[in-house]
Scaffold this active site. Structure first.
Site, PDB file in Angstrom:
ATOM      1  N   CYS A 162       0.811  -1.226   0.000  1.00  0.00           N
ATOM      2  CA  CYS A 162       0.000   0.000   0.000  1.00  0.00           C
ATOM      3  C   CYS A 162       0.839   1.268   0.000  1.00  0.00           C
ATOM      4  O   CYS A 162       0.295   2.359  -0.113  1.00  0.00           O
ATOM      5  CB  CYS A 162      -0.925   0.006   1.216  1.00  0.00           C
ATOM      6  SG  CYS A 162      -1.780  -1.550   1.398  1.00  0.00           S
ATOM      7  N   HIS A 294      -4.133   7.579   5.580  1.00  0.00           N
ATOM      8  CA  HIS A 294      -4.170   6.241   4.985  1.00  0.00           C
ATOM      9  C   HIS A 294      -5.589   5.688   5.199  1.00  0.00           C
ATOM     10  O   HIS A 294      -6.167   5.133   4.287  1.00  0.00           O
ATOM     11  CB  HIS A 294      -3.094   5.355   5.598  1.00  0.00           C
ATOM     12  CG  HIS A 294      -2.909   4.073   4.870  1.00  0.00           C
ATOM     13  ND1 HIS A 294      -2.655   4.035   3.513  1.00  0.00           N
ATOM     14  CD2 HIS A 294      -2.973   2.773   5.269  1.00  0.00           C
ATOM     15  CE1 HIS A 294      -2.563   2.762   3.121  1.00  0.00           C
ATOM     16  NE2 HIS A 294      -2.765   1.982   4.153  1.00  0.00           N
ATOM     17  N   GLU A 305      -3.288   5.040  13.273  1.00  0.00           N
ATOM     18  CA  GLU A 305      -2.962   6.261  12.538  1.00  0.00           C
ATOM     19  C   GLU A 305      -3.311   7.498  13.371  1.00  0.00           C
ATOM     20  O   GLU A 305      -2.522   8.449  13.443  1.00  0.00           O
ATOM     21  CB  GLU A 305      -3.703   6.288  11.189  1.00  0.00           C
ATOM     22  CG  GLU A 305      -3.306   7.489  10.339  1.00  0.00           C
ATOM     23  CD  GLU A 305      -3.770   7.369   8.878  1.00  0.00           C
ATOM     24  OE1 GLU A 305      -4.577   6.455   8.574  1.00  0.00           O
ATOM     25  OE2 GLU A 305      -3.317   8.188   8.057  1.00  0.00           O
ATOM     26  N   LYS A 326     -10.553   7.102   0.807  1.00  0.00           N
ATOM     27  CA  LYS A 326     -10.809   5.682   0.489  1.00  0.00           C
ATOM     28  C   LYS A 326     -12.283   5.358   0.680  1.00  0.00           C
ATOM     29  O   LYS A 326     -12.802   4.423   0.090  1.00  0.00           O
ATOM     30  CB  LYS A 326      -9.965   4.766   1.375  1.00  0.00           C
ATOM     31  CG  LYS A 326      -8.497   4.713   0.977  1.00  0.00           C
ATOM     32  CD  LYS A 326      -7.754   3.613   1.718  1.00  0.00           C
ATOM     33  CE  LYS A 326      -6.291   3.553   1.319  1.00  0.00           C
ATOM     34  NZ  LYS A 326      -5.468   4.608   1.950  1.00  0.00           N
ATOM     35  N   HIS A 331      -9.699   1.311  -1.684  1.00  0.00           N
ATOM     36  CA  HIS A 331      -8.249   1.208  -1.480  1.00  0.00           C
ATOM     37  C   HIS A 331      -7.602   0.709  -2.768  1.00  0.00           C
ATOM     38  O   HIS A 331      -7.811  -0.426  -3.165  1.00  0.00           O
ATOM     39  CB  HIS A 331      -8.002   0.238  -0.319  1.00  0.00           C
ATOM     40  CG  HIS A 331      -6.596   0.271   0.219  1.00  0.00           C
ATOM     41  ND1 HIS A 331      -5.516   0.683  -0.534  1.00  0.00           N
ATOM     42  CD2 HIS A 331      -6.095  -0.056   1.435  1.00  0.00           C
ATOM     43  CE1 HIS A 331      -4.418   0.601   0.210  1.00  0.00           C
ATOM     44  NE2 HIS A 331      -4.747   0.164   1.413  1.00  0.00           N
ATOM     45  N   PHE A 390       1.282  -2.983   4.526  1.00  0.00           N
ATOM     46  CA  PHE A 390       1.594  -4.302   5.081  1.00  0.00           C
ATOM     47  C   PHE A 390       3.104  -4.502   4.970  1.00  0.00           C
ATOM     48  O   PHE A 390       3.727  -4.065   3.996  1.00  0.00           O
ATOM     49  CB  PHE A 390       0.897  -5.400   4.260  1.00  0.00           C
ATOM     50  CG  PHE A 390      -0.500  -5.701   4.721  1.00  0.00           C
ATOM     51  CD1 PHE A 390      -1.081  -5.016   5.766  1.00  0.00           C
ATOM     52  CD2 PHE A 390      -1.232  -6.701   4.089  1.00  0.00           C
ATOM     53  CE1 PHE A 390      -2.381  -5.309   6.189  1.00  0.00           C
ATOM     54  CE2 PHE A 390      -2.529  -7.003   4.500  1.00  0.00           C
ATOM     55  CZ  PHE A 390      -3.096  -6.304   5.543  1.00  0.00           C
TER      56      PHE A 390
END
Lengths: 403, 92
Positions: A162, A294, A305, A326, A331, A390
């Site tokens: 990502c 994010h 976050e 998003k 995403h 990730f």
């Protein structure tokens, strides 16, 4: 060190097939997420995504080109065409070595893999189409952009899940800063919306079956999207000299690794990347008034976050507008940082903050101004765009309005 | 059969070269049709699919093979031989 600005924009996503359409959708808080439609999608337990419906490759490409371009390459070429035509740069023999192409993607030609594994495993075919390898390779999009526009400088692809696009744009920034190149065609693309692509994600059980609701206490997971966004990064003096339209300065970039867990995020790792981007851009925490988060809509990401933002900005955190777009486009995995930079450019250029839609109920763990549901008129001079991947890979970009 | 093989091959070549089948003659070469090496492997694949045969073709060295690709005529002849051989094999 050279300064770097953005002088061209291009994008395609479920919110629109060009930047103008996407800007309109972001301002309206329109949701681009809906039922997924592709071969075998009825066998998925997750049935929603930010899919570009009515997408017709033949509108953009010849039959020969379509045979050679996976969908992630097609999206990249569509966005690159818009970016290059909008920036007004002509790539010729005299400047071609000064033009680089640096793109992000996580899945690369996943659609091509999916289709052809189906042919050999499910349908038992032993003869395969000859162009599978050049179609599926992760650098196919970057190479085709380079070929199409005769860009002969550094050309490569970054795959860091990502964070791929933010990592790619960070490298583009640094190459121009250092003086290796003057112009970079940079951003990212992704097309994971196929049976195998979504089926694999289902296994993790972090996908929502209803909607993407970042920072909301009712949130129950992420939703995927597809598309691409590509920018022209240009050395400031070069852009000024030719009288280019400047959308923003790319003022800073920072990356960090959590070195902790392959899927769980870390407050400390995220905070280090945010602080690093501020330092690199020579900004004080108080300068920031908008962050494109994010904000995946998973329990773990959004909580972590927000904690990282509190940790970095202390009391100023409550003055910052933080939205996750998003919620509208889904995403885009390896393309997500690129599409989210479009929101930052909208905020800087039109003084409109795109909202976090589907927001219903406050979560004490995400107690920040998340610009719920409706876009807000507010001027923005400095903004950050967060990507946390990730593997614990964090990459944060800082943009600045050029006075 | 001979006529069908030729017709099918010309159709495959025409599609790859973005030409009309009537613009392709027996003497046409792949070069003259503007077909490059990537186009050639696509053509070999399409011919294999159309006739369900295996063509001994190696992209590393397209000239050095029993499969003669110098003209439309030579390709048709080579394909007919392969079809013939596999038909005989199937009888045995």
């Amino acid at each position: 060190m050279n300064r770097v600005v953005i002088t061209g924009l291009g994008a395609i996503s479920s919110l629109g097939i060009n930047v103008e359409e996407i800007f309109e959708s972001l301002k309206e808080g329109r949701c681009g997420i809906g039922p997924l439609k592709f071969l075998n999608s009825e066998r998925l337990s997750v049935q929603i995504g930010g899919q570009i419906h009515n997408y017709k490759p033949e509108k953009y490409f010849s039959k020969q080109e379509t045979a050679l371009y996976d969908k992630f390459t097609q999206f990249a070429l569509i966005a690159a065409q818009q970016a290059i035509s909008s920036c007004g740069i002509e790539i010729t023999e005299s400047n071609t070595s000064d033009v680089g192409v640096i793109l992000g993607t996580a899945g690369g030609g996943l659609q091509t893999q999916d289709e052809n594994y189906r042919e050999v495993y499910e349908l038992g075919k032993n003869r395969v189409h000859p162009l599978i390898v050049p179609k599926l390779m992760n650098n196919a999009a970057a190479s085709h952009v380079s070929i199409k526009y005769n860009a002969r400088g550094p050309c490569f692809t970054i795959a860091s899940a990502c964070s791929s696009s933010n990592h790619a744009m960070g490298q583009a920034l640094n190459l121009i800063r250092k003086g290796d190149i003057k112009i970079a065609i940079t951003g990212g693309s992704e097309s994971m919306l196929c049976f195998g692509g979504i089926k694999a994600w289902e296994g993790l059980r972090i996908m929502s079956k209803e909607s993407c609701r970042p920072f909301c206490s009712t949130r129950d997971g992420m939703v995927q999207g597809e598309g691409a966004a590509i920018f022209i990064f240009e050395e400031l003096e070069h852009a000024k000299h030719r009288g280019a339209t400047i959308f923003a300065e790319v003022a800073g970039f920072s990356m960090s690794s959590d070195a902790m867990d392959i899927v769980n995020p870390s407050k400390e790792g995220a905070a280090r990347a945010i602080t690093g981007a501020l330092t690199d851009a020579k900004l004080n925490p108080e300068d920031i008034n908008y962050i494109n988060a994010h904000g995946t809509g998973t329990i773990a990401n959004d909580k972590t976050e927000c904690a990282a933002i509190w940790h970095t900005f202390k009391d100023h955190a409550k003055n910052i507008m933080i939205s996750s777009t998003k919620s509208m486009h889904g995403h885009l995995i390896g393309g997500t940082g690129a599409l989210e930079l479009v929101s930052c450019i909208l905020a800087i250029n039109e003084s409109i903050i795109p909202p976090t839609i589907n927001y219903k109920q406050r979560d004490p763990d995400c107690d920040l101004d998340v610009v719920p549901n409706v876009a807000r008129d507010h001027s923005v001079d400095f903004t950050l765009s967060n990507s946390f991947a990730f593997g614990g890979l964090n990459a944060v970009l800082a943009l600045k309005k050029l006075a | 059969m001979a006529r069908n093989v030729k017709k099918t091959i010309i159709k495959i070549l025409a599609e790859q070269a973005l030409l009309s089948p009537k613009d392709i003659s027996e003497n046409s070469s792949l070069d003259s049709m503007g077909i490059d090496s990537l186009g050639l492997v696509e053509i070999v694949f399409s011919i294999e699919e159309a006739f369900n045969i295996t063509i001994p073709f190696n992209s590393n060295d397209p000239q050095n093979t029993s499969f003669d690709i110098s003209s439309v005529e030579s390709i048709v002849k080579a394909v007919e031989q392969i079809i013939d051989k596999s038909a005989k094999r199937n009888k045995v």
